[in-house]
Design a protein around this motif. Structure first.
Motif, short mmCIF file in Angstrom:
data_model
loop_
_atom_site.label_atom_id
_atom_site.label_comp_id
_atom_site.label_asym_id
_atom_site.label_seq_id
_atom_site.Cartn_x
_atom_site.Cartn_y
_atom_site.Cartn_z
N TYR A 75 0.83 -1.20 0.00
CA TYR A 75 0.00 0.00 0.00
C TYR A 75 0.87 1.25 0.00
O TYR A 75 0.59 2.22 -0.72
CB TYR A 75 -0.94 0.02 1.21
CG TYR A 75 -2.23 -0.72 0.99
CD1 TYR A 75 -3.32 -0.06 0.45
CD2 TYR A 75 -2.36 -2.06 1.32
CE1 TYR A 75 -4.53 -0.73 0.25
CE2 TYR A 75 -3.56 -2.72 1.12
CZ TYR A 75 -4.63 -2.06 0.59
OH TYR A 75 -5.81 -2.71 0.39
N ASN A 76 1.91 1.27 0.81
CA ASN A 76 2.80 2.43 0.85
C ASN A 76 3.49 2.66 -0.48
O ASN A 76 3.64 3.80 -0.93
CB ASN A 76 3.83 2.27 1.96
CG ASN A 76 3.26 2.51 3.34
OD1 ASN A 76 2.18 3.08 3.48
ND2 ASN A 76 3.97 2.05 4.36
N ALA A 77 3.92 1.59 -1.14
CA ALA A 77 4.58 1.72 -2.43
C ALA A 77 3.64 2.30 -3.47
O ALA A 77 4.01 3.19 -4.25
CB ALA A 77 5.12 0.36 -2.89
N VAL A 78 2.41 1.83 -3.51
CA VAL A 78 1.42 2.37 -4.46
C VAL A 78 1.11 3.82 -4.13
O VAL A 78 1.01 4.66 -5.03
CB VAL A 78 0.14 1.51 -4.47
CG1 VAL A 78 -0.96 2.16 -5.29
CG2 VAL A 78 0.44 0.11 -4.99
N SER A 79 1.01 4.14 -2.85
CA SER A 79 0.77 5.51 -2.43
C SER A 79 1.88 6.43 -2.93
O SER A 79 1.63 7.53 -3.44
CB SER A 79 0.68 5.58 -0.91
OG SER A 79 0.39 6.88 -0.48
N LEU B 292 3.95 5.79 -5.49
CA LEU B 292 3.97 5.75 -6.95
C LEU B 292 2.99 6.76 -7.55
O LEU B 292 3.32 7.47 -8.50
CB LEU B 292 3.64 4.34 -7.45
CG LEU B 292 3.66 4.12 -8.95
CD1 LEU B 292 5.05 4.34 -9.50
CD2 LEU B 292 3.18 2.72 -9.27
N TYR B 293 1.79 6.84 -6.97
CA TYR B 293 0.76 7.71 -7.53
C TYR B 293 0.55 8.99 -6.73
O TYR B 293 -0.22 9.86 -7.13
CB TYR B 293 -0.56 6.95 -7.65
CG TYR B 293 -0.46 5.83 -8.66
CD1 TYR B 293 -0.46 6.12 -10.02
CD2 TYR B 293 -0.34 4.51 -8.26
CE1 TYR B 293 -0.36 5.10 -10.96
CE2 TYR B 293 -0.23 3.49 -9.19
CZ TYR B 293 -0.24 3.79 -10.53
OH TYR B 293 -0.12 2.79 -11.45
N GLY B 294 1.19 9.11 -5.57
CA GLY B 294 1.07 10.32 -4.76
C GLY B 294 -0.31 10.54 -4.17
O GLY B 294 -0.76 11.66 -4.01
N VAL B 295 -0.96 9.44 -3.85
CA VAL B 295 -2.30 9.53 -3.25
C VAL B 295 -2.34 8.76 -1.94
O VAL B 295 -1.67 7.73 -1.80
CB VAL B 295 -3.40 8.98 -4.20
CG1 VAL B 295 -3.51 9.83 -5.44
CG2 VAL B 295 -3.14 7.55 -4.57
N PRO B 296 -3.10 9.24 -0.96
CA PRO B 296 -3.22 8.49 0.29
C PRO B 296 -4.16 7.31 0.11
O PRO B 296 -5.29 7.47 -0.35
CB PRO B 296 -3.80 9.51 1.26
CG PRO B 296 -4.49 10.52 0.41
CD PRO B 296 -3.77 10.53 -0.90
N ILE B 297 -3.68 6.13 0.37
CA ILE B 297 -4.52 4.94 0.31
C ILE B 297 -4.25 4.10 1.55
O ILE B 297 -3.23 4.25 2.22
CB ILE B 297 -4.28 4.09 -0.95
CG1 ILE B 297 -2.83 3.61 -1.01
CG2 ILE B 297 -4.66 4.84 -2.20
CD1 ILE B 297 -2.59 2.58 -2.09
N GLY B 298 -5.15 3.23 1.85
CA GLY B 298 -4.96 2.36 3.00
C GLY B 298 -6.14 1.42 3.12
O GLY B 298 -7.02 1.39 2.28
N ARG B 299 -6.12 0.69 4.17
CA ARG B 299 -7.19 -0.25 4.43
C ARG B 299 -7.33 -0.41 5.93
O ARG B 299 -6.45 -0.02 6.68
CB ARG B 299 -6.93 -1.60 3.78
CG ARG B 299 -5.72 -2.33 4.37
CD ARG B 299 -5.45 -3.66 3.74
NE ARG B 299 -6.24 -4.75 4.23
CZ ARG B 299 -6.11 -5.35 5.41
NH1 ARG B 299 -5.23 -4.92 6.28
NH2 ARG B 299 -6.85 -6.36 5.74
N GLU B 300 -8.41 -0.98 6.34
CA GLU B 300 -8.67 -1.23 7.75
C GLU B 300 -8.80 -2.72 7.97
O GLU B 300 -9.31 -3.44 7.12
CB GLU B 300 -9.97 -0.55 8.20
CG GLU B 300 -9.97 0.96 8.07
CD GLU B 300 -8.98 1.64 8.99
OE1 GLU B 300 -8.68 1.11 10.07
OE2 GLU B 300 -8.49 2.70 8.62
#
Length: 67
Positions: free
Chosen positions: A42-46, A48-56
């Motif tokens: 998730y951190n790598a994709v965040s 790469l695209y400069g967007v906050p992403i995550g999961r619970e």
């Protein structure tokens, strides 16, 4: 959304989004922090695209699950 965040007394200049905070940390330390394979992805994709992403993890969630 700004009005919503202000309702929580959020100050964008003091509390950056997770992607900005992660980028700052990477620039300082030179690498992404290693947490777990899933979080690392998730951190790598965040980054790469400069967007906050995550999961619970719903198994650890406390409170109402009416969503």
């Amino acid at each position: 959304m700004g009005r919503c965040l202000r309702g929580f007394r959020h100050k964008a200049n003091r509390t950056p989004c997770s992607a900005a905070a992660l980028l700052k940390r990477v620039r300082k330390d030179g690498s992404l922090p290693r947490i777990s394979p899933l979080v690392d992805a998730y951190n790598a994709v965040s980054m790469l695209y400069g967007v906050p992403i995550g999961r619970e993890d719903l198994d650890l969630y406390q409170g109402s699950r009416d969503f």
